[in-house]
Motif scaffolding. Structure first.
Motif, mmCIF file in Angstrom:
data_model
loop_
_atom_site.group_PDB
_atom_site.id
_atom_site.type_symbol
_atom_site.label_atom_id
_atom_site.label_comp_id
_atom_site.label_asym_id
_atom_site.label_seq_id
_atom_site.Cartn_x
_atom_site.Cartn_y
_atom_site.Cartn_z
ATOM 1 N N ASN A 107 -44.453 -3.229 -23.455
ATOM 2 C CA ASN A 107 -45.467 -2.229 -23.112
ATOM 3 C C ASN A 107 -45.504 -1.898 -21.614
ATOM 4 N N MET A 108 -44.858 -2.725 -20.775
ATOM 5 C CA MET A 108 -44.812 -2.445 -19.335
ATOM 6 C C MET A 108 -43.654 -1.516 -18.980
ATOM 7 N N ASP A 128 -37.737 -0.835 -17.854
ATOM 8 C CA ASP A 128 -37.209 -1.226 -16.551
ATOM 9 C C ASP A 128 -37.894 -2.487 -16.047
ATOM 10 N N TYR A 129 -39.223 -2.500 -16.085
ATOM 11 C CA TYR A 129 -39.965 -3.674 -15.624
ATOM 12 C C TYR A 129 -39.639 -4.874 -16.505
ATOM 13 N N THR A 130 -39.600 -4.663 -17.824
ATOM 14 C CA THR A 130 -39.344 -5.751 -18.765
ATOM 15 C C THR A 130 -37.984 -6.400 -18.501
ATOM 16 N N ALA A 131 -36.973 -5.588 -18.260
ATOM 17 C CA ALA A 131 -35.626 -6.105 -18.009
ATOM 18 C C ALA A 131 -35.560 -6.857 -16.679
ATOM 19 N N THR A 148 -51.100 -17.852 -12.229
ATOM 20 C CA THR A 148 -50.014 -16.952 -11.853
ATOM 21 C C THR A 148 -49.051 -17.710 -10.938
ATOM 22 N N THR A 149 -47.948 -17.080 -10.592
ATOM 23 C CA THR A 149 -47.020 -17.741 -9.675
ATOM 24 C C THR A 149 -47.645 -17.905 -8.288
ATOM 25 N N ALA A 150 -48.502 -16.961 -7.901
ATOM 26 C CA ALA A 150 -49.191 -17.084 -6.606
ATOM 27 C C ALA A 150 -50.132 -18.280 -6.620
ATOM 28 N N GLY A 193 -46.242 -11.189 -15.517
ATOM 29 C CA GLY A 193 -45.693 -10.105 -16.306
ATOM 30 C C GLY A 193 -46.746 -9.348 -17.081
ATOM 31 N N LEU A 194 -47.687 -10.082 -17.658
ATOM 32 C CA LEU A 194 -48.746 -9.428 -18.428
ATOM 33 C C LEU A 194 -49.643 -8.569 -17.543
#
Length: 238
Positions: A167-168, A171-174, A100-102, A128-129
Protein backbone atom coordinates in the motif's frame (compact mmCIF):
# COMPACT_ATOMS: atom_id res chain seq x y z
CA UNK A 1 74.94 -70.04 64.96
CA UNK A 2 76.28 -66.55 65.22
CA UNK A 3 76.17 -66.24 61.45
CA UNK A 4 72.56 -67.42 61.41
CA UNK A 5 71.58 -64.76 63.93
CA UNK A 6 73.25 -62.09 61.79
CA UNK A 7 71.50 -63.35 58.69
CA UNK A 8 68.16 -63.35 60.48
CA UNK A 9 68.70 -59.79 61.68
CA UNK A 10 69.69 -58.70 58.15
CA UNK A 11 66.57 -60.25 56.65
CA UNK A 12 64.38 -58.63 59.34
CA UNK A 13 65.86 -55.20 58.72
CA UNK A 14 65.45 -55.65 54.98
CA UNK A 15 61.81 -56.60 55.44
CA UNK A 16 61.18 -53.60 57.64
CA UNK A 17 62.83 -51.32 55.06
CA UNK A 18 60.72 -52.79 52.27
CA UNK A 19 57.58 -52.34 54.32
CA UNK A 20 58.55 -48.72 54.84
CA UNK A 21 59.10 -48.22 51.12
CA UNK A 22 55.77 -49.83 50.39
CA UNK A 23 54.03 -47.64 52.95
CA UNK A 24 55.63 -44.51 51.45
CA UNK A 25 54.54 -45.56 47.98
CA UNK A 26 51.01 -46.14 49.20
CA UNK A 27 50.98 -42.74 50.90
CA UNK A 28 52.25 -41.08 47.71
CA UNK A 29 49.57 -42.83 45.64
CA UNK A 30 46.89 -41.75 48.08
CA UNK A 31 48.14 -38.15 47.96
CA UNK A 32 48.20 -38.17 44.16
CA UNK A 33 44.70 -39.63 44.08
CA UNK A 34 43.48 -37.01 46.53
CA UNK A 35 45.02 -34.20 44.48
CA UNK A 36 43.50 -35.60 41.28
CA UNK A 37 40.07 -35.82 42.90
CA UNK A 38 40.34 -32.26 44.16
CA UNK A 39 41.39 -31.09 40.70
CA UNK A 40 38.43 -32.85 39.07
CA UNK A 41 36.05 -31.43 41.66
CA UNK A 42 37.44 -27.94 41.10
CA UNK A 43 37.05 -28.27 37.34
CA UNK A 44 33.47 -29.49 37.70
CA UNK A 45 32.69 -26.63 40.05
CA UNK A 46 34.14 -24.09 37.62
CA UNK A 47 32.11 -25.53 34.77
CA UNK A 48 28.99 -25.37 36.90
CA UNK A 49 29.65 -21.77 37.84
CA UNK A 50 30.20 -20.61 34.26
CA UNK A 51 27.39 -18.36 33.10
CA UNK A 52 25.45 -19.34 29.98
CA UNK A 53 26.10 -17.27 26.88
CA UNK A 54 23.55 -14.60 26.02
CA UNK A 55 21.33 -14.29 22.96
CA UNK A 56 19.60 -10.89 22.83
CA UNK A 57 16.50 -10.33 20.69
CA UNK A 58 16.27 -6.59 20.04
CA UNK A 59 13.03 -5.69 18.31
CA UNK A 60 9.49 -4.39 18.34
CA UNK A 61 6.07 -5.89 19.07
CA UNK A 62 6.84 -8.98 17.01
CA UNK A 63 9.71 -9.85 19.33
CA UNK A 64 7.74 -8.78 22.40
CA UNK A 65 4.90 -11.14 21.44
CA UNK A 66 2.16 -8.53 21.23
CA UNK A 67 -1.23 -9.84 22.38
CA UNK A 68 0.22 -13.10 23.73
CA UNK A 69 1.77 -14.48 26.86
CA UNK A 70 5.55 -13.90 26.66
CA UNK A 71 6.07 -17.67 26.79
CA UNK A 72 4.29 -17.94 23.41
CA UNK A 73 6.52 -15.42 21.61
CA UNK A 74 9.22 -16.75 19.32
CA UNK A 75 12.18 -15.75 21.56
CA UNK A 76 10.77 -17.95 24.34
CA UNK A 77 10.31 -20.77 21.83
CA UNK A 78 13.95 -20.40 20.83
CA UNK A 79 14.91 -20.70 24.51
CA UNK A 80 12.88 -23.89 24.77
CA UNK A 81 14.67 -25.23 21.70
CA UNK A 82 18.08 -24.43 23.19
CA UNK A 83 17.12 -26.08 26.48
CA UNK A 84 15.90 -29.21 24.73
CA UNK A 85 19.31 -29.51 23.04
CA UNK A 86 21.18 -28.78 26.30
CA UNK A 87 22.86 -25.76 24.73
CA UNK A 88 24.22 -23.25 27.29
CA UNK A 89 22.45 -20.10 26.12
CA UNK A 90 20.18 -17.62 27.86
CA UNK A 91 17.68 -15.72 25.72
CA UNK A 92 16.82 -12.12 26.59
CA UNK A 93 13.70 -10.66 25.01
CA UNK A 94 14.24 -6.95 24.48
CA UNK A 95 11.21 -6.37 22.29
CA UNK A 96 9.28 -3.13 22.70
CA UNK A 97 5.90 -2.64 21.08
CA UNK A 98 5.78 0.31 18.69
CA UNK A 99 9.57 0.57 18.50
CA UNK A 100 11.06 2.19 15.40
CA UNK A 101 14.68 2.06 14.28
CA UNK A 102 15.15 5.57 15.70
CA UNK A 103 13.84 4.41 19.06
CA UNK A 104 16.08 1.35 18.95
CA UNK A 105 19.07 3.53 18.16
CA UNK A 106 18.38 5.66 21.23
CA UNK A 107 18.10 2.73 23.65
CA UNK A 108 20.72 0.33 22.30
CA UNK A 109 23.54 1.49 24.59
CA UNK A 110 21.39 0.89 27.66
CA UNK A 111 20.51 -2.62 26.47
CA UNK A 112 24.17 -3.50 25.93
CA UNK A 113 25.23 -2.89 29.52
CA UNK A 114 25.91 -6.63 29.84
CA UNK A 115 27.92 -8.81 27.46
CA UNK A 116 25.91 -10.17 24.53
CA UNK A 117 27.20 -13.14 22.53
CA UNK A 118 24.52 -13.20 19.81
CA UNK A 119 22.53 -10.09 18.88
CA UNK A 120 19.38 -10.53 16.79
CA UNK A 121 18.19 -7.24 15.32
CA UNK A 122 14.47 -7.18 14.48
CA UNK A 123 13.52 -3.60 13.72
CA UNK A 124 12.21 -1.66 10.75
CA UNK A 125 8.67 -2.95 10.42
CA UNK A 126 7.14 0.07 12.12
CA UNK A 127 9.25 2.38 9.98
CA UNK A 128 7.78 0.79 6.87
CA UNK A 129 4.22 0.93 8.12
CA UNK A 130 4.66 4.64 8.85
CA UNK A 131 6.33 5.39 5.54
CA UNK A 132 9.53 6.66 7.16
CA UNK A 133 12.25 7.54 4.68
CA UNK A 134 14.13 4.38 3.67
CA UNK A 135 17.52 6.07 3.95
CA UNK A 136 16.74 7.08 7.55
CA UNK A 137 15.78 3.50 8.42
CA UNK A 138 18.98 2.19 6.86
CA UNK A 139 21.12 4.69 8.74
CA UNK A 140 19.48 3.88 12.07
CA UNK A 141 19.96 0.13 11.60
CA UNK A 142 23.59 0.69 10.65
CA UNK A 143 24.09 2.84 13.75
CA UNK A 144 22.69 0.04 15.92
CA UNK A 145 25.00 -2.51 14.29
CA UNK A 146 27.98 -0.17 14.73
CA UNK A 147 27.17 0.25 18.43
CA UNK A 148 26.99 -3.50 18.96
CA UNK A 149 30.33 -4.04 17.22
CA UNK A 150 31.98 -1.23 19.15
CA UNK A 151 30.76 -2.67 22.44
CA UNK A 152 32.03 -6.16 21.67
CA UNK A 153 33.56 -7.00 18.26
CA UNK A 154 33.08 -10.72 18.97
CA UNK A 155 29.29 -10.46 19.17
CA UNK A 156 27.62 -12.41 16.36
CA UNK A 157 24.88 -10.35 14.71
CA UNK A 158 21.78 -11.70 13.00
CA UNK A 159 19.60 -9.30 11.01
CA UNK A 160 15.89 -10.12 10.65
CA UNK A 161 14.58 -9.09 7.25
CA UNK A 162 11.14 -7.51 6.94
CA UNK A 163 8.68 -6.76 4.17
CA UNK A 164 5.64 -4.49 4.16
CA UNK A 165 2.28 -4.53 2.33
CA UNK A 166 2.28 -2.85 -1.08
CA UNK A 167 0.00 0.00 0.00
CA UNK A 168 3.03 2.34 0.26
CA UNK A 169 3.68 1.92 -3.44
CA UNK A 170 5.93 -0.50 -5.33
CA UNK A 171 9.00 1.75 -5.31
CA UNK A 172 8.99 2.29 -1.55
CA UNK A 173 8.13 -1.37 -0.91
CA UNK A 174 11.04 -2.61 -3.03
CA UNK A 175 13.55 -0.19 -1.51
CA UNK A 176 12.42 -1.08 2.00
CA UNK A 177 12.78 -4.82 1.34
CA UNK A 178 16.29 -4.28 0.00
CA UNK A 179 17.55 -2.55 3.16
CA UNK A 180 18.12 -5.78 5.05
CA UNK A 181 20.04 -7.78 2.46
CA UNK A 182 22.20 -4.74 1.72
CA UNK A 183 23.07 -4.23 5.39
CA UNK A 184 23.70 -7.94 5.95
CA UNK A 185 26.15 -8.03 3.04
CA UNK A 186 27.84 -4.79 4.05
CA UNK A 187 28.35 -5.87 7.65
CA UNK A 188 28.91 -9.57 7.01
CA UNK A 189 26.05 -10.57 9.29
CA UNK A 190 23.68 -13.51 9.11
CA UNK A 191 20.31 -12.69 7.56
CA UNK A 192 16.83 -14.05 8.15
CA UNK A 193 15.45 -13.22 4.68
CA UNK A 194 11.90 -12.56 5.87
CA UNK A 195 11.02 -13.01 9.54
CA UNK A 196 7.32 -13.56 8.79
CA UNK A 197 7.83 -16.05 5.97
CA UNK A 198 4.77 -18.35 5.70
CA UNK A 199 3.01 -16.23 8.35
CA UNK A 200 2.58 -12.69 7.03
CA UNK A 201 -0.70 -12.16 5.19
CA UNK A 202 -2.21 -15.47 6.35
CA UNK A 203 -5.32 -14.62 8.44
CA UNK A 204 -5.37 -17.88 10.42
CA UNK A 205 -1.81 -17.27 11.65
CA UNK A 206 -2.34 -13.66 12.69
CA UNK A 207 -4.37 -11.83 15.31
CA UNK A 208 -7.43 -9.84 14.13
CA UNK A 209 -5.19 -6.83 13.41
CA UNK A 210 -3.62 -8.81 10.58
CA UNK A 211 -0.11 -7.81 11.68
CA UNK A 212 0.85 -9.76 14.78
CA UNK A 213 1.18 -13.56 14.72
CA UNK A 214 -0.92 -15.95 16.77
CA UNK A 215 0.77 -18.59 18.94
CA UNK A 216 0.80 -20.90 15.91
CA UNK A 217 2.27 -18.09 13.84
CA UNK A 218 5.05 -17.58 16.38
CA UNK A 219 5.95 -21.26 16.13
CA UNK A 220 6.60 -20.79 12.42
CA UNK A 221 8.53 -17.57 13.07
CA UNK A 222 10.68 -19.45 15.58
CA UNK A 223 11.51 -22.01 12.89
CA UNK A 224 12.43 -19.20 10.48
CA UNK A 225 14.78 -17.82 13.12
CA UNK A 226 16.24 -21.19 14.09
CA UNK A 227 17.23 -22.05 10.50
CA UNK A 228 19.60 -19.08 10.53
CA UNK A 229 20.53 -19.02 14.22
CA UNK A 230 21.61 -22.65 14.51
CA UNK A 231 24.50 -22.31 12.00
CA UNK A 232 25.57 -19.09 13.70
CA UNK A 233 25.92 -20.91 17.01
CA UNK A 234 27.77 -23.80 15.36
CA UNK A 235 30.13 -21.71 13.23
CA UNK A 236 30.96 -19.46 16.17
CA UNK A 237 31.87 -22.44 18.40
CA UNK A 238 30.31 -20.46 21.21
Amino acid sequence: MHKLIKLFCYISMLSIACMGCQQNAENENKQEGKEQTQKQASTAENNTQQSPKTILFFGNSLTAGYGLDPSQAFPALIQAKLDSLNLPYKVINSGLSGETTAGGKSRISWVLREKVDVFILELGGNDGLRGIDVQSTRQNLQAIIDTVKAKNPETRIVLAGMQIPPNMGPDYTAKFRGIFSELAEKNNTALIPFLLENVGGIPSLNLPDGIHPTPEGHKIVAENVWKVLQPVLTEGNM
